[in-house]
Structures are given as C-alpha cells and as structure tokens.
Design a protein around this motif. Structure first.
Motif, PDB file in Angstrom:
ATOM      1  N   LYS B  37      79.487  53.470  20.993  1.00  0.00           N
ATOM      2  CA  LYS B  37      79.096  54.829  21.328  1.00  0.00           C
ATOM      3  C   LYS B  37      77.754  54.765  22.048  1.00  0.00           C
ATOM      4  O   LYS B  37      76.885  53.976  21.663  1.00  0.00           O
ATOM      5  N   LYS B  38      77.612  55.580  23.091  1.00  0.00           N
ATOM      6  CA  LYS B  38      76.364  55.507  23.857  1.00  0.00           C
ATOM      7  C   LYS B  38      75.857  56.910  24.199  1.00  0.00           C
ATOM      8  O   LYS B  38      76.582  57.720  24.788  1.00  0.00           O
ATOM      9  N   TYR B  39      74.605  57.151  23.829  1.00  0.00           N
ATOM     10  CA  TYR B  39      73.922  58.374  24.242  1.00  0.00           C
ATOM     11  C   TYR B  39      73.130  58.081  25.512  1.00  0.00           C
ATOM     12  O   TYR B  39      72.767  56.933  25.783  1.00  0.00           O
ATOM     13  N   SER B  85      79.347  63.922  20.381  1.00  0.00           N
ATOM     14  CA  SER B  85      79.339  64.013  21.844  1.00  0.00           C
ATOM     15  C   SER B  85      78.524  62.867  22.423  1.00  0.00           C
ATOM     16  O   SER B  85      77.326  62.743  22.161  1.00  0.00           O
ATOM     17  N   ALA B  86      79.193  62.022  23.199  1.00  0.00           N
ATOM     18  CA  ALA B  86      78.574  60.810  23.739  1.00  0.00           C
ATOM     19  C   ALA B  86      79.588  60.135  24.656  1.00  0.00           C
ATOM     20  O   ALA B  86      80.710  60.622  24.818  1.00  0.00           O
ATOM     21  N   THR B 111      83.689  60.062  28.306  1.00  0.00           N
ATOM     22  CA  THR B 111      82.677  60.999  27.827  1.00  0.00           C
ATOM     23  C   THR B 111      83.350  62.039  26.942  1.00  0.00           C
ATOM     24  O   THR B 111      84.225  62.783  27.393  1.00  0.00           O
TER      25      THR B 111
END
Lengths: 115, 116
Positions: B37-39, B85-86, B111
């Motif tokens: 997961k990436k913000y 959300s990410a 996304t």
C-alpha cells in the motif's frame, strides 16, 4: 528504531550533472534494494546489494548508473550525466536477509527532477 | 515485458463495502506474491503476502486469494474504510535457485478511493 532513511527527499539536477542518492537501511539490515518508479508506472527493480557486494544488478541501465553499499555508511545510487528520462522517484528498501519471505521495508523515496 | 499486471488503474467503493483489487502475472516461476500500500510522498508499506503453496491468506480485514492455474491473485478488503484510500501494488517474486534474491516485480498499481 528508525526506519529506512533516504536523502535527499527531493533533488533537482540539470541535464549532464550527476545525481547521488543515499539510503540508510534499518538498523541490523545488511541487504539493500533500489527501485525506480517512473510517472504513472509501478516500481521497477534496479539493483540488490549486500555490504560491499553487488548481488543482482539485472535492472540497472548499462550506462551512467552505479550503486554501492560500503562497509561503513549508506548505500549510494549514482547517476552520471543525467537526462530528462531519469526523472523519477527512487526508492530503496532494506531487509535482514536477501530472501523474498523477509519483508522489505521501504524508505520514503528520493524524487529526482532533471531540468 | 510487463510480467505483473494490474489492469484497473483505479477503483472507487463506498465505505463499509468490499474492495476487490486484481492482479495477473505471466511468469510461472513466480511463487511468492505480496501486496503493498502506498500513500503519496511515502514509500510502499507491506500489507499481506501469499506463497504459491496456498490459495488464501487472511489478516484482519485483508484477504489475498491466489489462483495459480489462472495466474491471478486478488486482494479483498472488508469492510473498506476511508483510510484505505491509497495506491495498491501487487508484487511477485521467484524463490528458486539463483532467483532467490528477494527482488520484487511490481504491477502498475491501482488507486483505491473509499468514499465516506
């Protein structure tokens, strides 16, 4: 226990200059991976290093790119004579061992912009 | 040569509902799969993984399913929360022989937006 640290976070270079990206792995980790993320793409493996050794550089461009992980100090990804296509986010990850079942912990990345 | 593909660039779901993110791979040597997961402005964070000897792995709200015959895996998030959300990346690796260096092959990312 500090996580993986990368600096600088943002780097701006003009075409033809050199870029040096630094990565300090988590304490106790002696395995470092570098990945590159081009705009709108996923991360692409570049190189895997252990202390003083390059183990797998199959993802590194043949020219202008080099990496090292000295006995003391951070791992360095060096890009000589940068071109606009080098603009990307560069992430390093560290792991206690170089096997896939060991989680890789990622740093926040260095965003390189080539003018 | 995109060995790991996430064909949906984006997904939008309502809070509380299920999010299903999909991933396909082409290399039959891959035997270990991960979701990250990436913000924005951060590095990827490990979420969950699965070995090819299993077809399901569950961790709290996150479940990964693997269909080896179809070379397909999916991540289910139930119930979805706005904090989910990410960008989600699927990654794969091969553990055999000289390939077992731990290097990861990533998909392009999906996304996810979870609406309150």
């Amino acid at each position: 226990n500090a996580g993986v640290m990368q600096n600088p976070r943002h780097l701006v270079r003009r075409r033809g200059q050199e870029a040096r990206l630094r990565c300090s792995p988590m304490k106790g980790h002696s395995h470092v991976y570098w990945y590159r993320q081009l705009p709108e793409e996923g991360l692409k493996f570049m190189v895997y290093l252990q202390k003083e050794n390059i183990i797998d550089e199959s993802g590194m461009p043949k020219e202008r790119f080099s990496a090292e992980f000295p006995k003391e100090g951070p791992s360095i990804l060096r890009i000589q004579q940068v071109v606009r296509g080098d603009s990307a986010a560069y992430f390093c990850a560290s792991s206690p061992q170089g096997v896939v079942t060991n989680e890789q912990f990622f740093g926040p990345g260095t965003r390189l912009t080539v003018l | 040569d995109q060995q790991v593909k996430q064909n949906s660039p984006s997904l939008s779901v309502q809070e509380g509902r299920i999010s299903i993110l999909n991933c396909d791979y082409t290399n039959s040597m891959f035997d270990y799969f991960l979701w990250y997961k990436k913000y924005p402005a951060e590095g990827p964070t490990f979420l969950i993984s699965i070995s090819s000897i299993k077809d399901k792995n569950e961790d709290g709200r996150f479940t990964v399913f693997l269909n080896k015959s179809a070379k397909h895996l999916s991540l289910h998030i139930v119930p979805s929360q706005p904090g989910d959300s990410a960008v989600y990346f699927c990654a794969a690796s091969a553990s055999g022989g000289s390939s077992n260096t731990g290097k990861l092959i990533f998909g392009q990312g999906t996304t996810l937006q979870v609406k309150p």
